[in-house]
Design a protein around this motif. Structure first.
Motif, PDB file in Angstrom:
ATOM      1  N   LYS A 145      18.893  -1.457  -6.928  1.00 13.60           N
ATOM      2  CA  LYS A 145      18.565  -0.786  -5.655  1.00 13.60           C
ATOM      3  C   LYS A 145      19.575  -1.176  -4.572  1.00 13.60           C
ATOM      4  N   GLN A 156      18.203   4.049  -5.549  1.00 10.76           N
ATOM      5  CA  GLN A 156      17.943   3.160  -6.682  1.00 10.76           C
ATOM      6  C   GLN A 156      18.167   3.882  -8.005  1.00 10.76           C
ATOM      7  N   GLU A 180      16.866  -5.756 -10.159  1.00  8.22           N
ATOM      8  CA  GLU A 180      15.478  -6.200 -10.357  1.00  8.22           C
ATOM      9  C   GLU A 180      15.068  -6.030 -11.801  1.00  8.22           C
ATOM     10  N   ILE A 183       9.463  -4.166 -14.205  1.00  5.74           N
ATOM     11  CA  ILE A 183       8.098  -4.672 -14.380  1.00  5.74           C
ATOM     12  C   ILE A 183       7.270  -3.636 -15.125  1.00  5.74           C
ATOM     13  N   GLU A 188      -0.102   0.163  -9.451  1.00  4.51           N
ATOM     14  CA  GLU A 188       0.444  -0.337  -8.184  1.00  4.51           C
ATOM     15  C   GLU A 188      -0.637  -0.314  -7.117  1.00  4.51           C
TER      16      GLU A 188
HETATM   17  P1  AMP Z   1      10.641   1.054  -3.999  1.00  7.00           P
HETATM   18  O1  AMP Z   1      11.601   1.987  -3.368  1.00  7.00           O
HETATM   19  O2  AMP Z   1      11.169  -0.325  -4.197  1.00  7.00           O
HETATM   20  O3  AMP Z   1       9.296   1.070  -3.324  1.00  7.00           O
HETATM   21  O4  AMP Z   1      10.352   1.639  -5.453  1.00  7.00           O
HETATM   22  C1  AMP Z   1       9.740   2.912  -5.646  1.00  7.00           C
HETATM   23  C2  AMP Z   1       8.926   2.897  -6.929  1.00  7.00           C
HETATM   24  O5  AMP Z   1       9.780   2.610  -8.058  1.00  7.00           O
HETATM   25  C3  AMP Z   1       7.853   1.820  -6.972  1.00  7.00           C
HETATM   26  O6  AMP Z   1       6.681   2.222  -6.309  1.00  7.00           O
HETATM   27  C4  AMP Z   1       7.665   1.664  -8.495  1.00  7.00           C
HETATM   28  O7  AMP Z   1       6.881   2.724  -9.004  1.00  7.00           O
HETATM   29  C5  AMP Z   1       9.087   1.802  -9.029  1.00  7.00           C
HETATM   30  N1  AMP Z   1       9.730   0.467  -9.107  1.00  7.00           N
HETATM   31  C6  AMP Z   1      10.441  -0.135  -8.133  1.00  7.00           C
HETATM   32  N2  AMP Z   1      10.852  -1.373  -8.502  1.00  7.00           N
HETATM   33  C7  AMP Z   1      10.406  -1.560  -9.759  1.00  7.00           C
HETATM   34  C8  AMP Z   1      10.505  -2.634 -10.724  1.00  7.00           C
HETATM   35  N3  AMP Z   1      11.182  -3.764 -10.451  1.00  7.00           N
HETATM   36  N4  AMP Z   1       9.901  -2.476 -11.920  1.00  7.00           N
HETATM   37  C9  AMP Z   1       9.233  -1.318 -12.232  1.00  7.00           C
HETATM   38  N5  AMP Z   1       9.093  -0.283 -11.375  1.00  7.00           N
HETATM   39  C10 AMP Z   1       9.670  -0.381 -10.162  1.00  7.00           C
END
Ligand code: AMP
Length: 354
Positions: A145, A156, A180, A183, A188
């Motif tokens: 990201k 990302q 990252e 996971i 969530e």
């Molecule tokens: P974010 O922009 O970091 O909020 O990421 C958007 C979405 O991507 C999250 O709500 C998750 O569904 C997925 N996501 C982000 N980071 C991870 C991770 N490290 N492992 C698995 N899914 C992720």
């Protein structure tokens, strides 16, 4: 007897600013919205509006002098703007929290430093950094990201085993990123906390979030989170709010892993899409609590009155409006946007459960 009426200045004119302005009006508080775009959702519901850039010091000075207190509704306001305004009027939340939430590396560092667990992560400033981290982790898979300006899945990339690292890095078009670990979460959740000027806190119960194309699609209250993890999530939120001396509302997004652990994904220094259900299902919504906290009023009790489900209306979802208008117990919220584009949040509907 004269009744004092405060003026709250809000930087940003999107739907979060709009719903904050509407909550403020209910409390007899007037809003002044500051936004670089003329026809923004919040401009339609506020008596005072300034259309200017966030770097326009003359306009910022005039704005600050016309209000009692200032807040912001999205996290990409330049930190310098907040620091400049703070020299004229109080700004909540302060620039410390904003700085942390604007940069994913600072954010993860901060969360880990106060004992809040996250996915494994490492900084990356080159293709070599990514290769080195993969070597250390013994993995070839990660979510990479950009550190700044990422939201709703933008900025990302999911790098899978066999993908070309150079291409993944190039596609991010950045000079700094965070790698990252992926996971394998069960689901969530997010949790919203409000903290007032006296340090009193109100924590909304965790909710479960479903995403579509990386954008929040649905929020469910109550969440399936077991009681012990709900308590842990609230503790995490309290810890963060105390550590940054929060005044206002903050949202914490969490992964619930298959083995029952909570890992923080990100924090938002503002009201959050996953808290929209609180308008219709709680006595005091996240927006009212934000307004209360930043204007010096006591934070209100966050207890929900009823179970609820929030559906976002994104882009063409607006075509479902006729059906929602006929749905019993559906509370419709439209943001006044006149053009539905892909990925654009046009409104939301909260359906109250029996
Ligand atoms: P974010 O922009 O970091 O909020 O990421 C958007 C979405 O991507 C999250 O709500 C998750 O569904 C997925 N996501 C982000 N980071 C991870 C991770 N490290 N492992 C698995 N899914 C992720």
């Amino acid at each position: 007897m004269k009744v004092e009426s405060k003026v709250l200045g809000i930087l940003g004119g999107g739907q979060l600013g709009r719903m904050s302005a509407m909550a403020a009006a209910r409390l007899g508080i007037t809003t002044h919205i500051y936004c670089p775009e003329e026809a923004c959702p919040a401009s339609l519901v506020t008596p005072y509006f300034t259309c200017a850039e966030y770097t326009d010091k003359e306009a910022l000075t005039k704005f600050a002098n016309s209000v009692d207190v200032i807040s912001y509704e999205f996290e990409n306001i330049p930190v310098e703007t907040i620091e400049f305004l703070t020299s004229i009027k109080p700004v909540y939340p302060d620039s410390k929290l904003l700085e942390v939430s604007q940069n994913r590396l600072k954010e993860k560092d901060f969360l880990n430093s106060i004992g809040v667990l996250t996915a494994p992560w490492a900084p990356a400033r080159s293709v070599e950094d990514i290769a080195t981290t993969f070597g250390k982790w013994g993995l070839n898979e990660a979510i990479i990201k950009t550190t700044r300006f990422g939201y709703d899945g933008k900025g990302q990339i999911f790098h899978r085993d066999g993908d070309d690292i150079s291409s993944s890095w190039a596609s991010l078009n950045t000079d700094e990123a965070v790698i990252e670990g992926v996971i394998d979460f069960d689901y969530e959740v997010s949790i919203i906390i409000a903290r007032d000027l006296q340090g009193q806190m109100a924590v909304y119960p965790p909710v479960m979030n479903e995403h579509k194309n990386h954008i929040l699609d649905k929020t469910h209250y109550p969440s399936p989170l077991p009681e012990s993890l709900a308590i842990e999530a609230a503790e995490m939120a309290r810890k963060i709010a105390d550590a940054v001396d929060l005044v206002g509302v903050l949202a914490l997004e969490l992964f619930v892993t298959k083995d029952g652990k909570l890992l923080a994904n990100e924090i938002a220094p503002r009201t959050h899409n996953s808290g929209h259900w609180t308008i219709d299902a709680c006595a005091v919504s996240q927006f009212e609590n934000h307004v209360r906290c930043v204007t010096g009023l006591p934070v209100g009790a966050p207890e929900p009155i009823i179970a609820a489900e929030m559906h976002n209306l994104i882009g063409d979802d607006i075509q479902k409006l006729d059906d929602y208008l006929k749905t019993p117990r559906a509370h419709i919220h439209l943001y006044g946007k006149t053009e539905a584009r892909e990925g654009r949040k046009m409104g939301h509907v909260t359906i109250l459960k029996k």
